[in-house]
Motif scaffolding. Structure first.
Motif, PDB file in Angstrom:
ATOM      1  N   GLU A   3     -33.684 -61.074  -1.994  1.00 51.64           N
ATOM      2  CA  GLU A   3     -32.943 -61.583  -0.691  1.00 51.64           C
ATOM      3  C   GLU A   3     -33.535 -61.613   0.554  1.00 51.64           C
ATOM      4  O   GLU A   3     -33.660 -60.393   0.983  1.00 51.64           O
ATOM      5  CB  GLU A   3     -31.448 -60.983  -0.886  1.00 51.64           C
ATOM      6  CG  GLU A   3     -30.676 -61.948   0.188  1.00 51.64           C
ATOM      7  CD  GLU A   3     -30.067 -63.227  -0.649  1.00 51.64           C
ATOM      8  OE1 GLU A   3     -29.965 -64.222  -0.029  1.00 51.64           O
ATOM      9  OE2 GLU A   3     -29.701 -63.175  -1.703  1.00 51.64           O
ATOM     10  N   TYR A  22     -27.732 -55.993  -1.281  1.00 60.68           N
ATOM     11  CA  TYR A  22     -28.849 -57.293  -1.391  1.00 60.68           C
ATOM     12  C   TYR A  22     -29.883 -57.009  -2.308  1.00 60.68           C
ATOM     13  O   TYR A  22     -30.739 -55.865  -1.762  1.00 60.68           O
ATOM     14  CB  TYR A  22     -29.016 -58.016  -0.418  1.00 60.68           C
ATOM     15  CG  TYR A  22     -28.077 -58.103   0.838  1.00 60.68           C
ATOM     16  CD1 TYR A  22     -27.212 -59.415   0.482  1.00 60.68           C
ATOM     17  CD2 TYR A  22     -27.592 -57.387   1.704  1.00 60.68           C
ATOM     18  CE1 TYR A  22     -26.204 -59.762   1.387  1.00 60.68           C
ATOM     19  CE2 TYR A  22     -26.465 -57.802   2.520  1.00 60.68           C
ATOM     20  CZ  TYR A  22     -25.801 -58.912   2.355  1.00 60.68           C
ATOM     21  OH  TYR A  22     -24.798 -59.188   3.379  1.00 60.68           O
ATOM     22  N   LEU A  70     -25.573 -53.326   3.635  1.00 55.52           N
ATOM     23  CA  LEU A  70     -25.022 -53.806   5.177  1.00 55.52           C
ATOM     24  C   LEU A  70     -23.600 -52.975   5.101  1.00 55.52           C
ATOM     25  O   LEU A  70     -22.778 -52.849   4.161  1.00 55.52           O
ATOM     26  CB  LEU A  70     -24.482 -55.308   4.847  1.00 55.52           C
ATOM     27  CG  LEU A  70     -24.215 -55.706   6.330  1.00 55.52           C
ATOM     28  CD1 LEU A  70     -25.240 -55.597   7.286  1.00 55.52           C
ATOM     29  CD2 LEU A  70     -23.853 -57.431   5.833  1.00 55.52           C
ATOM     30  N   ASP A  72     -23.501 -63.221   7.154  1.00 54.64           N
ATOM     31  CA  ASP A  72     -22.840 -61.798   6.689  1.00 54.64           C
ATOM     32  C   ASP A  72     -22.809 -60.869   8.125  1.00 54.64           C
ATOM     33  O   ASP A  72     -21.847 -60.179   8.391  1.00 54.64           O
ATOM     34  CB  ASP A  72     -23.209 -61.245   5.636  1.00 54.64           C
ATOM     35  CG  ASP A  72     -23.317 -61.956   4.410  1.00 54.64           C
ATOM     36  OD1 ASP A  72     -22.352 -62.776   4.261  1.00 54.64           O
ATOM     37  OD2 ASP A  72     -23.841 -61.529   3.255  1.00 54.64           O
ATOM     38  N   LEU A  92     -29.223 -63.198   5.384  1.00 58.90           N
ATOM     39  CA  LEU A  92     -28.132 -62.388   5.670  1.00 58.90           C
ATOM     40  C   LEU A  92     -27.314 -62.533   7.034  1.00 58.90           C
ATOM     41  O   LEU A  92     -26.310 -61.824   7.201  1.00 58.90           O
ATOM     42  CB  LEU A  92     -28.387 -60.824   5.501  1.00 58.90           C
ATOM     43  CG  LEU A  92     -29.437 -60.492   4.642  1.00 58.90           C
ATOM     44  CD1 LEU A  92     -29.760 -58.715   4.514  1.00 58.90           C
ATOM     45  CD2 LEU A  92     -29.090 -60.817   3.077  1.00 58.90           C
TER      46      LEU A  92
END
Length: 157
Positions: free
Chosen positions: A144, A140, A129, A152, A149
């Protein structure tokens, strides 16, 4: 170097500057069409559709380094993703994410965010990210799920 200094190849093997993504939140993912995590394409597309109008991009880099799980050509991979998962986010040329032929972009990403077991990418669907300023803020694991996500991503938009 910063993330915007890198050039990558699109699906047609034409150079693209990551500088075109300045000011956007990016989720950079190494993917494969024959992986147990391949259904994550659906979650990635859902994130993209939900947040693209707010400055979010998913950048997809097919990778055949793990178990030969992305054996097709870029065109075959793109067709599969469109037909099976209705993918509309940018997809790029196949790359290597580890070793002597790893893409310089991935050398950079891994230097900015190490994984639980060091810097090497362990499998397909590892996600990075990047904030609007080009900072790699999170990494991640393949396990995941994209939908996990969202919080975030929202913080960065």
């Amino acid at each position: 170097m910063k993330i915007y200094d890198y050039n990558i190849l699109d699906m047609n093997k034409q150079p693209v500057s990551l500088s075109q993504y300045k000011g956007k939140v990016l989720l950079i993912v190494n993917t494969a069409t024959g992986c147990g995590f391949t259904p994550q394409y659906e979650g990635l597309e859902n994130l993209y559709k939900k947040y693209r109008d707010r400055g979010f991009e998913v950048l997809d880099f097919p990778c055949n380094q793990f178990g030969n799980q992305a054996p097709g050509s870029e065109e075959e991979i793109h067709s599969f993703c469109q037909l099976k998962y209705d993918v509309t986010f940018p997809q790029f040329a196949k790359i290597e994410v580890n070793g002597p032929n790893e893409a310089p972009l991935y050398t950079y990403l891994k230097s900015q965010q190490k994984g639980m077991l060091g810097s090497n990418i362990k499998w397909n669907f590892t996600k990075f990210l990047v904030d609007k300023n080009g900072n790699v803020v999170a990494r991640y694991a393949p396990t995941e799920k994209p939908e996990n996500l969202e919080a975030d991503i929202e913080k960065l938009l």
